[in-house]
Design an enzyme around this catalytic site. Structure first.
Site, PDB file in Angstrom:
ATOM      1  N   GLN A  92      -4.005  -1.065   7.140  1.00  0.00           N
ATOM      2  CA  GLN A  92      -3.719  -2.147   6.202  1.00  0.00           C
ATOM      3  C   GLN A  92      -4.774  -3.248   6.300  1.00  0.00           C
ATOM      4  O   GLN A  92      -4.749  -4.186   5.498  1.00  0.00           O
ATOM      5  CB  GLN A  92      -2.328  -2.733   6.498  1.00  0.00           C
ATOM      6  CG  GLN A  92      -1.190  -1.741   6.293  1.00  0.00           C
ATOM      7  CD  GLN A  92       0.112  -2.265   6.874  1.00  0.00           C
ATOM      8  OE1 GLN A  92       0.444  -2.016   8.022  1.00  0.00           O
ATOM      9  NE2 GLN A  92       0.853  -3.001   6.072  1.00  0.00           N
ATOM     10  N   ILE A  94      -8.507  -5.090   6.254  1.00  0.00           N
ATOM     11  CA  ILE A  94      -9.660  -5.037   5.359  1.00  0.00           C
ATOM     12  C   ILE A  94     -10.977  -5.161   6.121  1.00  0.00           C
ATOM     13  O   ILE A  94     -12.039  -5.185   5.507  1.00  0.00           O
ATOM     14  CB  ILE A  94      -9.557  -6.120   4.267  1.00  0.00           C
ATOM     15  CG1 ILE A  94      -9.428  -7.519   4.876  1.00  0.00           C
ATOM     16  CG2 ILE A  94      -8.376  -5.826   3.337  1.00  0.00           C
ATOM     17  CD1 ILE A  94      -9.388  -8.658   3.837  1.00  0.00           C
ATOM     18  N   ASP A  95     -10.923  -5.224   7.456  1.00  0.00           N
ATOM     19  CA  ASP A  95     -12.144  -5.297   8.258  1.00  0.00           C
ATOM     20  C   ASP A  95     -12.681  -3.893   8.540  1.00  0.00           C
ATOM     21  O   ASP A  95     -12.067  -2.891   8.186  1.00  0.00           O
ATOM     22  CB  ASP A  95     -11.874  -6.050   9.565  1.00  0.00           C
ATOM     23  CG  ASP A  95     -10.786  -5.394  10.407  1.00  0.00           C
ATOM     24  OD1 ASP A  95     -10.974  -4.249  10.863  1.00  0.00           O
ATOM     25  OD2 ASP A  95      -9.717  -6.014  10.596  1.00  0.00           O
ATOM     26  N   HIS A 110      -5.611  -1.507   1.711  1.00  0.00           N
ATOM     27  CA  HIS A 110      -5.712  -2.788   1.005  1.00  0.00           C
ATOM     28  C   HIS A 110      -7.143  -3.191   0.705  1.00  0.00           C
ATOM     29  O   HIS A 110      -7.414  -4.358   0.431  1.00  0.00           O
ATOM     30  CB  HIS A 110      -5.002  -3.884   1.809  1.00  0.00           C
ATOM     31  CG  HIS A 110      -3.538  -3.635   1.952  1.00  0.00           C
ATOM     32  ND1 HIS A 110      -2.779  -4.179   2.975  1.00  0.00           N
ATOM     33  CD2 HIS A 110      -2.686  -2.877   1.216  1.00  0.00           C
ATOM     34  CE1 HIS A 110      -1.517  -3.773   2.846  1.00  0.00           C
ATOM     35  NE2 HIS A 110      -1.439  -2.984   1.795  1.00  0.00           N
ATOM     36  N   GLY A 176       0.384  -2.437  15.695  1.00  0.00           N
ATOM     37  CA  GLY A 176       0.114  -3.791  15.243  1.00  0.00           C
ATOM     38  C   GLY A 176       0.574  -4.107  13.837  1.00  0.00           C
ATOM     39  O   GLY A 176      -0.039  -4.918  13.147  1.00  0.00           O
ATOM     40  N   ALA A 219      -1.760  -3.837  21.543  1.00  0.00           N
ATOM     41  CA  ALA A 219      -2.570  -2.675  21.164  1.00  0.00           C
ATOM     42  C   ALA A 219      -3.629  -2.356  22.212  1.00  0.00           C
ATOM     43  O   ALA A 219      -3.848  -1.190  22.557  1.00  0.00           O
ATOM     44  CB  ALA A 219      -3.228  -2.939  19.811  1.00  0.00           C
TER      45      ALA A 219
END
Length: 254
Positions: A92, A94-95, A110, A176, A219
């Protein structure tokens, strides 16, 4: 004689894994929504009202992503792939931290902040290797560029692809994410009946729905611990003693 296929791990990641690399999330108590309203910077209507403000917001986020580094969780997933386990990541986020860690099969539900796209033809996408998007930057058709991200109120074009990936999982690892964001939360319904799902999150016991295993660790601690076990055994199993683990003290990455 049938060739034995590599076990297939599908990983669904959310803002929590990136937060451990220093990328600010939107929903945390000190998150971005404290400073910016969703309507102003993350909707098509907000972009139509004040495109310069929206472009500036994402330019700042983009620089933050460029400064961030993959953490132990990102690196562990890439190492597992290198060890011969098939790893597909549906994120999810965007990096590009999964890719920079070395993961090769990454689907961005996304969108990707390091890409720009046309406002008239979503097929026209452009990498942003440096800098950002300015008012007046246009696509090949002469229309203003925008961030290649999915805003609130927009369709998630790759959701069907994500469903197909999850439907092939031998194990679904959720990292996460609160499993509260739609439509990503519905991906759990695509997990095969004979496959297992486990959530890695400090609040896993409160977040995981019935039938999902809970590993209550950040994580950067939980994912490497699982990966080490899977690399040692070559099997995608989650032993009960790992699921009983509680967070260690004094370390973010174990």
């Amino acid at each position: 004689m049938e060739e034995q296929r590599a076990p297939h791990l599908v990983v669904l990641t959310g803002a929590g894994i990136s937060a451990e690399s220093g990328i600010r999330t939107f929903r945390a108590s000190d998150g971005l929504w404290e400073e910016h309203s969703i309507e102003a910077v993350a909707t098509p209507e907000g972009f139509a009202r004040d495109p310069e403000r929206v472009l500036r917001f994402y330019n700042e986020r983009r620089e933050q992503v460029r400064r961030a580094e993959p953490n132990a969780a990102h690196r562990a997933l890439a190492e597992l792939e290198q060890a011969g386990i098939r790893v597909s990541i549906v994120t999810q986020n965007i990096d590009d931290l999964h890719e920079r860690a070395g993961s090769r099969d990454v689907l961005h539900l996304h969108g990707e902040i390091l890409m720009a796209r046309s406002t008239v033809d979503e097929r026209l996408r452009y990498p942003l290797r440096r800098g950002g998007i300015r008012l007046g930057d246009v696509c090949d058709k002469g229309s203003q560029l925008r961030p290649d991200v999915v805003w609130f109120g927009e369709a998630v074009p790759r959701y069907a692809d994500a469903c197909d990936i999850v439907a092939e999982a031998d194990l679904l690892l959720v990292v996460g994410t609160s499993l509260a964001v739609m439509p990503a939360a519905l991906l759990l319904e695509q997990v095969p009946l004979d496959a297992y799902a486990v959530l890695v999150d400090p609040d896993a016991h409160g977040l995981a729905p019935p039938g999902v295993g809970r590993l209550a660790l950040p994580a950067g601690q939980g994912v490497p611990r699982l990966v080490e076990y899977w690399k040692a055994t070559g099997q995608l199993e989650v032993p009960n003693d790992l699921l009983a683990t509680e967070p260690a003290t004094g370390s973010d990455e174990g």
